[in-house]
Scaffold this motif. Sequence first.
Motif, PDB file in Angstrom:
ATOM      1  N   LEU A   1      -9.745  46.203  16.634  1.00 36.53           N
ATOM      2  CA  LEU A   1      -8.550  45.386  16.447  1.00 36.53           C
ATOM      3  C   LEU A   1      -8.159  44.687  17.754  1.00 36.53           C
ATOM      4  N   LEU A   2      -8.112  45.445  18.850  1.00 42.95           N
ATOM      5  CA  LEU A   2      -7.634  44.908  20.123  1.00 42.95           C
ATOM      6  C   LEU A   2      -8.650  44.006  20.819  1.00 42.95           C
TER       7      LEU A   2
ATOM      8  N   GLY B   1      -3.786  37.204  17.874  1.00 39.91           N
ATOM      9  CA  GLY B   1      -4.227  36.668  19.161  1.00 39.91           C
ATOM     10  C   GLY B   1      -4.219  35.152  19.187  1.00 39.91           C
TER      11      GLY B   1
ATOM     12  N   GLY C   1     -10.813  41.584  17.699  1.00 39.59           N
ATOM     13  CA  GLY C   1      -9.829  40.820  16.952  1.00 39.59           C
ATOM     14  C   GLY C   1      -8.844  40.089  17.842  1.00 39.59           C
ATOM     15  N   PHE C   2      -7.952  40.840  18.477  1.00 38.31           N
ATOM     16  CA  PHE C   2      -6.876  40.223  19.250  1.00 38.31           C
ATOM     17  C   PHE C   2      -7.409  39.390  20.414  1.00 38.31           C
ATOM     18  N   CYS C   3      -8.221  40.001  21.275  1.00 37.58           N
ATOM     19  CA  CYS C   3      -8.730  39.263  22.437  1.00 37.58           C
ATOM     20  C   CYS C   3      -9.650  38.128  22.011  1.00 37.58           C
TER      21      CYS C   3
ATOM     22  N   LEU D   1      -9.445  44.354  10.117  1.00 35.07           N
ATOM     23  CA  LEU D   1      -8.916  44.639  11.446  1.00 35.07           C
ATOM     24  C   LEU D   1      -9.151  43.462  12.396  1.00 35.07           C
TER      25      LEU D   1
ATOM     26  N   GLY E   1      -6.206  41.026  13.928  1.00 36.26           N
ATOM     27  CA  GLY E   1      -6.161  40.865  15.381  1.00 36.26           C
ATOM     28  C   GLY E   1      -6.360  39.419  15.799  1.00 36.26           C
ATOM     29  N   SER E   2      -7.311  38.740  15.148  1.00 34.44           N
ATOM     30  CA  SER E   2      -7.586  37.330  15.465  1.00 34.44           C
ATOM     31  C   SER E   2      -6.387  36.446  15.149  1.00 34.44           C
TER      32      SER E   2
END
Length: 127
Positions: free
Chosen positions: A69-70, A15, A73-75, A7, A11-12
């Motif tokens: 994830l958000l 992002g 990962g993403f941020c 996850l 996400g990474s």
Amino acid sequence: MIKDILLVGVGSFLGGSLRMIISKYVQLAIVGSFPLGTMVVNVLGCFLIGIFSSLPTGNGGVSPAVRLLLMTGFCGGFTTFSTFMNEHATLLKGGDGFMLSSLYLIASLVLGFIALLAGRQIVLSLQ
């Protein structure tokens, strides 16, 4: 644990890819060397982590997996500056909030800059 790693990895990837795209196109749109692309990404990342960290959890809310994830990962892939600012805001909520958050903010900026200069100096001394 493997699921969490995947996850964060997905996400990474998303992002980091979006960071490169936004930063590159913003930078191409301006004249000069001011790092506006990076600044736009950092501010946008802070806005997004503000939204993600405020989403309700539990029944009917965001699951821990989606938060991972958000936020991580993403941020984290988009900009660790957003995590830095979120942690700063979290420290403000505590009993010693202002003092502790100020120490974290100043120490992170000063020590981070010193570490950057030290890393550069090491490489330059090896050339």
